[in-house]
Design a protein around this motif. Structure first.
Motif, PDB file in Angstrom:
ATOM      1  N   THR A 280     133.271  -0.350 186.684  1.00 13.57           N
ATOM      2  CA  THR A 280     133.109  -0.726 185.270  1.00 13.57           C
ATOM      3  C   THR A 280     132.441  -2.101 185.190  1.00 13.57           C
ATOM      4  O   THR A 280     132.878  -2.988 184.463  1.00 13.57           O
ATOM      5  CB  THR A 280     134.456  -0.754 184.510  1.00 13.57           C
ATOM      6  N   LEU A 281     131.383  -2.211 185.937  1.00 12.13           N
ATOM      7  CA  LEU A 281     130.680  -3.498 186.076  1.00 12.13           C
ATOM      8  C   LEU A 281     130.140  -4.062 184.767  1.00 12.13           C
ATOM      9  O   LEU A 281     129.806  -3.328 183.847  1.00 12.13           O
ATOM     10  CB  LEU A 281     129.508  -3.335 187.036  1.00 12.13           C
ATOM     11  N   THR A 282     130.087  -5.388 184.722  1.00  6.59           N
ATOM     12  CA  THR A 282     129.228  -6.113 183.796  1.00  6.59           C
ATOM     13  C   THR A 282     128.579  -7.221 184.623  1.00  6.59           C
ATOM     14  O   THR A 282     129.012  -7.488 185.748  1.00  6.59           O
ATOM     15  CB  THR A 282     130.018  -6.742 182.631  1.00  6.59           C
ATOM     16  N   ASP A 283     127.576  -7.882 184.054  1.00  3.98           N
ATOM     17  CA  ASP A 283     126.843  -8.882 184.833  1.00  3.98           C
ATOM     18  C   ASP A 283     127.760  -9.990 185.354  1.00  3.98           C
ATOM     19  O   ASP A 283     127.575 -10.466 186.478  1.00  3.98           O
ATOM     20  CB  ASP A 283     125.709  -9.489 183.988  1.00  3.98           C
TER      21      ASP A 283
ATOM     22  N   TRP B 167     130.951  -9.800 186.128  1.00  2.00           N
ATOM     23  CA  TRP B 167     131.758  -9.306 187.248  1.00  2.00           C
ATOM     24  C   TRP B 167     130.907  -9.222 188.519  1.00  2.00           C
ATOM     25  O   TRP B 167     131.382  -9.538 189.602  1.00  2.00           O
ATOM     26  CB  TRP B 167     132.375  -7.940 186.916  1.00  2.00           C
TER      27      TRP B 167
ATOM     28  N   ALA C 142     122.962   6.400 188.793  1.00  2.00           N
ATOM     29  CA  ALA C 142     123.153   6.972 187.453  1.00  2.00           C
ATOM     30  C   ALA C 142     122.508   6.110 186.386  1.00  2.00           C
ATOM     31  O   ALA C 142     121.909   6.621 185.449  1.00  2.00           O
ATOM     32  CB  ALA C 142     124.640   7.161 187.156  1.00  2.00           C
ATOM     33  N   THR C 143     122.644   4.804 186.520  1.00  2.00           N
ATOM     34  CA  THR C 143     121.995   3.907 185.552  1.00  2.00           C
ATOM     35  C   THR C 143     121.285   2.796 186.321  1.00  2.00           C
ATOM     36  O   THR C 143     121.704   2.418 187.415  1.00  2.00           O
ATOM     37  CB  THR C 143     123.019   3.242 184.596  1.00  2.00           C
ATOM     38  N   PRO C 144     120.224   2.260 185.738  1.00  2.00           N
ATOM     39  CA  PRO C 144     119.503   1.157 186.386  1.00  2.00           C
ATOM     40  C   PRO C 144     120.419  -0.035 186.679  1.00  2.00           C
ATOM     41  O   PRO C 144     120.303  -0.653 187.738  1.00  2.00           O
ATOM     42  CB  PRO C 144     118.442   0.783 185.343  1.00  2.00           C
ATOM     43  N   LEU C 145     121.334  -0.348 185.772  1.00  2.00           N
ATOM     44  CA  LEU C 145     122.226  -1.493 185.995  1.00  2.00           C
ATOM     45  C   LEU C 145     123.045  -1.313 187.264  1.00  2.00           C
ATOM     46  O   LEU C 145     123.211  -2.246 188.058  1.00  2.00           O
ATOM     47  CB  LEU C 145     123.169  -1.682 184.798  1.00  2.00           C
ATOM     48  N   ARG C 146     123.544  -0.096 187.471  1.00  2.00           N
ATOM     49  CA  ARG C 146     124.397   0.129 188.644  1.00  2.00           C
ATOM     50  C   ARG C 146     123.595   0.080 189.936  1.00  2.00           C
ATOM     51  O   ARG C 146     124.005  -0.535 190.920  1.00  2.00           O
ATOM     52  CB  ARG C 146     125.128   1.470 188.512  1.00  2.00           C
TER      53      ARG C 146
END
Lengths: 269, 269, 269
Positions: free
Chosen positions: C70-73, C75, C102-106
């Motif tokens: 459940t990342l955010t920048d 973390w 799954a997502t670019p952020l991950r």
């Protein structure tokens, strides 16, 4: 039957009757379990940490639980804001200084909360509690390195110094308001294999504080109740997964009279 | 067998077959339990709340669950961003306005989400739902103070006003899309002693919305399914800890035909 | 008995004896379960993510677990700070790139963590692991779309490229340090119906890394242990709720010799 055994039964009965709302600002690891524990024992939990909400929420609460287990600066700020409001309303506050002594952030945050709010009870293991006085105390992560025995006299002095009641949990729990010292020996070894049993002891004290204005008796009777739930869980479970489920069950099923008969509280020991 | 009983079985079968991805932006207390509930019933949960990720994640989802249980302003912003994307994609959204009416932040946040996204279903207790209309409604923490009966006609009007379907849960659940009113009476009293059963009802509706385009029937059949799981759990558990585990088991084991035969849905009551 | 079977027993015995502190910066969904799993198997978990604390905390740890579920920048920034400190201290790090691909952020966050720290083991499903190389890999939420078989040779190459050990879990797990390839076939189908079993496999490897300096044998023996716990849980549970509780119980009760006799590790397969 001792006075505190009687009080334990009365507190449990009052809790189930009044279903006080317990406002928790606590750590991510235990939130689910402590909410379930509060519901099982008869209280009504709410978790809310937004800085622009905590004052409104705590106004409904019978007690406020502050737990720094996965703290960050913004959560500590919300704890202090909620704690100041609770102090103004004379709503009891219990602090769980998880990991105090292990890192500078935790020790400093716990001390800041204590300085800026009126804490009724601090619940922790011996290392955590001692770290609130001695800058040089060292703990290893969130584990205890001091024995309850070492801590007794220091605790009494520290309770006076901090003007609060201390509940130091371990194989035997020690509760002191700086004057009286009470020991509670209910409990079960598997409690050490379930995450958040310390935090759950804390919310149990929070729930009892909502129905008992004497912090020492609220803390001691809550710990006896929670420890007895552990003993009962240990009768039907031999490993931590089953144990943590049976523990929730026991919080729900223990009758006040059973608590009175089985609580192991030693007054002024 | 009624049409909705048939639909319940079909929805459950479709859910297990399609395993829709359900994107949740929800509260810290229930995340683990609702993820486990979604898995047990046959869906595929994902929790993601980063503002710079939610649009990407919701694009994969069969439904979006928004739950303000431990809200902060930045989480609400992420909910709205995800909700707008879901609205554009015509992906169904279900909102759980946990504690709306209890604090200004919760009421305002719920209303903001409703204003800025296209919500298919709002699931809450009577107080929470009514707070979305009446600024003067007061709730006590997250507990309900209004009865389902009080709420029925108001709910129908409010559903029209908000242009959504309302699922008001309590001893008897009431579902209305502003036209039809359906009551669901499956359930068990121990559900009130487990944290997040309301939130789990919400994710169950979310999962059913992913396979049923009629919001009213998705909500009613989901609530019957979840309530039946409670009833079955209550057959083997007498206390909340065991109950919450048996409840997960029941979500996994209930066969569609069993649901059709045991769902208690009363149409246009 | 193979060398790795012997090693499995030794690792488990060492874990229970040394009780290493495992520092986790992980996702909200699984924190409670992975903490309980670590306690049950004999380790000592701590969760701490504050940017101004993680360096202090990781200094006590026997291993560091980084999980972007459940990342955010912010973390991810804390993970990198903790990871750099752990790298400097030569404390083993395990990364769980939940949802990478799954997502670019991950994907970007996982790669950033890999670039800036010295990771001993990366544990993920085939899609997640493959996404660390191939920008065009697509995963659906956090679910796998590639088979373990597809991944084997790619994994060996990727392990060399990333200079780490890869643990790719699925019906049969594949572990490679770029040289040796080991397969582990312990496990149970119900593991796929409990949230965070992948994350729990990860923390189990973390715990084994704290007592075994060979990343490949630590990962393989940990996966055999965790899979065996699943098998044992599956003997007494037929649905996910009961299963997840029995799984915790099994992590506590499995004796080293039982593990040695029942682990299904195939070396250089």
């Amino acid at each position: 039957m001792t006075e505190l055994a009687r009080k334990a039964a009365d507190n449990l009965a009052a809790l189930r009757k009044n279903k006080p709302l317990i406002h928790n600002i606590t750590n991510f690891v235990v939130m689910n379990y402590t909410a379930n524990a509060l519901l099982a024992m008869g209280a009504s939990p709410v978790m809310a940490h937004a800085i622009n909400e905590v004052e409104d929420m705590v106004a409904f609460a019978g007690a406020l639980v502050l737990n720094i287990g996965t703290l960050t600066d913004d959560w500590v700020a919300a704890m202090i804001k909620a704690g100041r409001k609770a102090s103004a309303l004379e709503t009891p506050i219990i602090l769980d200084p998880v990991g105090a002594g292990a890192t500078p952030l935790r020790t400093a945050s716990a001390k800041k909360i204590i300085d800026q709010t009126r804490i009724s009870v601090i619940r922790g293991n011996a290392s955590e509690i001692l770290s609130l006085r001695d800058e040089n105390a060292k703990t290893r992560g969130v584990d205890s390195i001091h024995s309850v025995d070492e801590a007794a006299e220091t605790a009494r002095l520290l309770a006076r110094e901090l003007n609060t009641t201390l509940a130091i949990t371990g194989p035997v729990d020690l509760v002191t308001d700086g004057r009286r010292v009470v020991r509670v020996s209910n409990g079960h070894r598997l409690m050490g294999f379930v995450t958040g049993t310390g935090c759950t002891a804390t919310v149990t004290i929070g729930a009892f504080l909502a129905v008992d204005s004497d912090a020492l008796s609220a803390a001691a009777t809550a710990l006896a109740f929670f420890g007895l739930a552990g003993e009962i869980a240990g009768e039907s479970a031999a490993a931590p997964g089953s144990f943590m489920i049976h523990l929730l069950d026991a919080l729900y099923t223990i009758a006040p009279e059973k608590l009175a008969q089985n609580c192991k509280i030693q007054d002024n020991a």
